[in-house]
Design a protein around this motif. Structure first.
Motif, PDB file in Angstrom:
ATOM      1  N   ARG A   1     -44.617 -19.401 -64.116  1.00  0.00           N
ATOM      2  CA  ARG A   1     -44.945 -20.781 -63.733  1.00  0.00           C
ATOM      3  C   ARG A   1     -46.035 -20.795 -62.676  1.00  0.00           C
ATOM      4  N   MET A   2     -45.926 -19.886 -61.707  1.00  0.00           N
ATOM      5  CA  MET A   2     -46.962 -19.785 -60.681  1.00  0.00           C
ATOM      6  C   MET A   2     -48.311 -19.437 -61.304  1.00  0.00           C
ATOM      7  N   ALA A   3     -48.304 -18.498 -62.230  1.00  0.00           N
ATOM      8  CA  ALA A   3     -49.547 -18.098 -62.887  1.00  0.00           C
ATOM      9  C   ALA A   3     -50.150 -19.261 -63.659  1.00  0.00           C
ATOM     10  N   TYR A   4     -49.308 -20.048 -64.303  1.00  0.00           N
ATOM     11  CA  TYR A   4     -49.803 -21.196 -65.076  1.00  0.00           C
ATOM     12  C   TYR A   4     -50.490 -22.197 -64.152  1.00  0.00           C
ATOM     13  N   PHE A   5     -49.842 -22.534 -63.046  1.00  0.00           N
ATOM     14  CA  PHE A   5     -50.437 -23.502 -62.115  1.00  0.00           C
ATOM     15  C   PHE A   5     -51.750 -22.975 -61.535  1.00  0.00           C
ATOM     16  N   LYS A   6     -51.806 -21.683 -61.203  1.00  0.00           N
ATOM     17  CA  LYS A   6     -53.041 -21.108 -60.670  1.00  0.00           C
ATOM     18  C   LYS A   6     -54.169 -21.178 -61.706  1.00  0.00           C
ATOM     19  N   HIS A   7     -53.803 -21.002 -62.959  1.00  0.00           N
ATOM     20  CA  HIS A   7     -54.808 -21.014 -64.022  1.00  0.00           C
ATOM     21  C   HIS A   7     -55.328 -22.422 -64.295  1.00  0.00           C
ATOM     22  N   LYS A   8     -54.473 -23.416 -64.178  1.00  0.00           N
ATOM     23  CA  LYS A   8     -54.838 -24.771 -64.577  1.00  0.00           C
ATOM     24  C   LYS A   8     -55.402 -25.628 -63.444  1.00  0.00           C
ATOM     25  N   ILE A   9     -54.992 -25.364 -62.213  1.00  0.00           N
ATOM     26  CA  ILE A   9     -55.387 -26.227 -61.102  1.00  0.00           C
ATOM     27  C   ILE A   9     -56.557 -25.599 -60.351  1.00  0.00           C
ATOM     28  N   PRO A  10     -57.669 -26.323 -60.185  1.00  0.00           N
ATOM     29  CA  PRO A  10     -58.818 -25.781 -59.448  1.00  0.00           C
ATOM     30  C   PRO A  10     -58.421 -25.340 -58.045  1.00  0.00           C
ATOM     31  N   ALA A  11     -59.096 -24.311 -57.545  1.00  0.00           N
ATOM     32  CA  ALA A  11     -58.744 -23.709 -56.255  1.00  0.00           C
ATOM     33  C   ALA A  11     -58.757 -24.724 -55.117  1.00  0.00           C
ATOM     34  N   LYS A  12     -59.728 -25.646 -55.148  1.00  0.00           N
ATOM     35  CA  LYS A  12     -59.847 -26.628 -54.057  1.00  0.00           C
ATOM     36  C   LYS A  12     -58.642 -27.560 -54.007  1.00  0.00           C
ATOM     37  N   ASP A  13     -58.032 -27.829 -55.150  1.00  0.00           N
ATOM     38  CA  ASP A  13     -56.836 -28.663 -55.202  1.00  0.00           C
ATOM     39  C   ASP A  13     -55.574 -27.824 -55.004  1.00  0.00           C
ATOM     40  N   PHE A  14     -55.609 -26.604 -55.513  1.00  0.00           N
ATOM     41  CA  PHE A  14     -54.426 -25.739 -55.478  1.00  0.00           C
ATOM     42  C   PHE A  14     -53.966 -25.495 -54.038  1.00  0.00           C
ATOM     43  N   LYS A  15     -54.916 -25.255 -53.126  1.00  0.00           N
ATOM     44  CA  LYS A  15     -54.560 -24.906 -51.755  1.00  0.00           C
ATOM     45  C   LYS A  15     -53.974 -26.095 -50.984  1.00  0.00           C
ATOM     46  N   LYS A  16     -54.111 -27.305 -51.521  1.00  0.00           N
ATOM     47  CA  LYS A  16     -53.563 -28.492 -50.856  1.00  0.00           C
ATOM     48  C   LYS A  16     -52.107 -28.745 -51.246  1.00  0.00           C
ATOM     49  N   LEU A  17     -51.618 -28.033 -52.255  1.00  0.00           N
ATOM     50  CA  LEU A  17     -50.299 -28.307 -52.810  1.00  0.00           C
ATOM     51  C   LEU A  17     -49.233 -27.400 -52.207  1.00  0.00           C
ATOM     52  N   ASP A  18     -48.011 -27.899 -52.191  1.00  0.00           N
ATOM     53  CA  ASP A  18     -46.858 -27.058 -51.871  1.00  0.00           C
ATOM     54  C   ASP A  18     -46.421 -26.410 -53.179  1.00  0.00           C
ATOM     55  N   ILE A  19     -47.191 -25.399 -53.584  1.00  0.00           N
ATOM     56  CA  ILE A  19     -47.019 -24.835 -54.916  1.00  0.00           C
ATOM     57  C   ILE A  19     -45.673 -24.118 -55.060  1.00  0.00           C
ATOM     58  N   ASP A  20     -45.134 -23.614 -53.952  1.00  0.00           N
ATOM     59  CA  ASP A  20     -43.814 -22.985 -54.019  1.00  0.00           C
ATOM     60  C   ASP A  20     -42.756 -24.010 -54.421  1.00  0.00           C
ATOM     61  N   GLN A  21     -42.927 -25.246 -53.935  1.00  0.00           N
ATOM     62  CA  GLN A  21     -41.996 -26.310 -54.317  1.00  0.00           C
ATOM     63  C   GLN A  21     -42.158 -26.665 -55.789  1.00  0.00           C
ATOM     64  N   TRP A  22     -43.396 -26.670 -56.260  1.00  0.00           N
ATOM     65  CA  TRP A  22     -43.653 -26.921 -57.685  1.00  0.00           C
ATOM     66  C   TRP A  22     -42.913 -25.888 -58.544  1.00  0.00           C
ATOM     67  N   VAL A  23     -43.044 -24.624 -58.144  1.00  0.00           N
ATOM     68  CA  VAL A  23     -42.407 -23.556 -58.920  1.00  0.00           C
ATOM     69  C   VAL A  23     -40.894 -23.714 -58.894  1.00  0.00           C
ATOM     70  N   LYS A  24     -40.346 -24.065 -57.743  1.00  0.00           N
ATOM     71  CA  LYS A  24     -38.898 -24.232 -57.616  1.00  0.00           C
ATOM     72  C   LYS A  24     -38.405 -25.407 -58.457  1.00  0.00           C
ATOM     73  N   ASP A  25     -39.098 -26.517 -58.394  1.00  0.00           N
ATOM     74  CA  ASP A  25     -38.651 -27.731 -59.082  1.00  0.00           C
ATOM     75  C   ASP A  25     -38.777 -27.632 -60.597  1.00  0.00           C
ATOM     76  N   THR A  26     -39.605 -26.727 -61.085  1.00  0.00           N
ATOM     77  CA  THR A  26     -39.809 -26.622 -62.537  1.00  0.00           C
ATOM     78  C   THR A  26     -38.967 -25.530 -63.181  1.00  0.00           C
ATOM     79  N   ASP A  27     -37.954 -25.060 -62.467  1.00  0.00           N
ATOM     80  CA  ASP A  27     -37.050 -24.056 -63.040  1.00  0.00           C
ATOM     81  C   ASP A  27     -36.432 -24.586 -64.335  1.00  0.00           C
ATOM     82  N   LYS A  28     -36.417 -23.737 -65.367  1.00  0.00           N
ATOM     83  CA  LYS A  28     -35.861 -24.054 -66.687  1.00  0.00           C
ATOM     84  C   LYS A  28     -36.689 -25.090 -67.444  1.00  0.00           C
ATOM     85  N   MET A  29     -37.927 -25.303 -67.019  1.00  0.00           N
ATOM     86  CA  MET A  29     -38.830 -26.184 -67.758  1.00  0.00           C
ATOM     87  C   MET A  29     -39.757 -25.353 -68.633  1.00  0.00           C
TER      88      MET A  29
END
Length: 219
Positions: free
Chosen positions: A146-174
């Protein structure tokens, strides 16, 4: 692809069959797209997509003439949702079997099939290595994927603004399809993260009646 002479030395047809199965949206089609990209761009190969019974007939009508013209060109034949093409009492089933390992088979080919419902396939499909030599279950993406997918899809300038760890946690079993919608809804359409994640979680709950707006369905 480099073992054609070895196959020949053992008197085997130079071909393989791969069956991908798993829940809808887990990435089977994405895997196929990567295979297609590789064979076309890196190997100058050909991809043929068989979607229904008519495609089976069309494939049988031209493939042997194609092989006469292009005897060694790498070929991938895609059969997505295999359970909708083959099955009991289907005219196309015996024809597909002849393609895979019968009198209609060709060489220098890899067949890649997918299904969301492997239990619908007969044993002559699933338990016959000469037809599908390998079966791989494509499971829901784990945290690393899931982390790899978000890194691949979200541009770096936007990615660093996100709480991506929370994204990964909330998308468990998705599924991959859920991850895709999360990125589109929040990053492309501008919806809030909280609103989107709630809707995605509710989508995993089956509606009990037609009034299911609370479950993420529009009224």
């Amino acid at each position: 692809w480099n073992r054609i002479e070895t196959f020949s030395s053992y008197k085997f047809a130079h071909k393989r069959g791969i069956l991908l199965y798993g829940e809808p949206g887990c990435g089977k089609s994405s895997i196929i797209q990567l295979c297609m990209k590789h064979i076309v761009e890196e190997m100058d190969g050909i991809v043929i997509n068989i979607k229904d019974e008519d495609d089976v007939d069309a494939y049988l009508a031209f493939i042997h003439n194609f092989r006469k013209v292009e005897p060694s060109r790498p070929l991938i034949v895609i059969m997505e949702d295999l359970d909708s093409i083959v099955g009991e009492d289907r005219y196309s089933t015996s024809r597909v079997l002849n393609v895979l390992d019968g009198i209609k088979q060709i060489e220098n080919v890899v067949y890649i099939a997918t299904t969301n419902y492997p239990e619908k396939l007969e044993e002559r499909i699933t338990d016959r290595p000469s037809r599908f030599d390998r079966r791989y279950e494509v499971q829901l993406p784990d945290a690393e994927m899931r982390m790899a997918y978000f890194k691949h899809k979200i541009p770096a300038k936007d990615f660093k603004k996100l709480d991506i760890d929370q994204w990964v946690k909330d998308t468990d079993k998705m599924s991959i399809a859920h991850l895709r919608e999360l990125v589109i809804s929040t990053m492309v359409l501008g919806n809030t993260y909280e609103e989107t994640i709630d809707k995605l979680k509710n989508l995993k709950t089956k509606p009990k009646n037609k009034k299911a707006s609370s479950l993420g369905f529009l009224s």
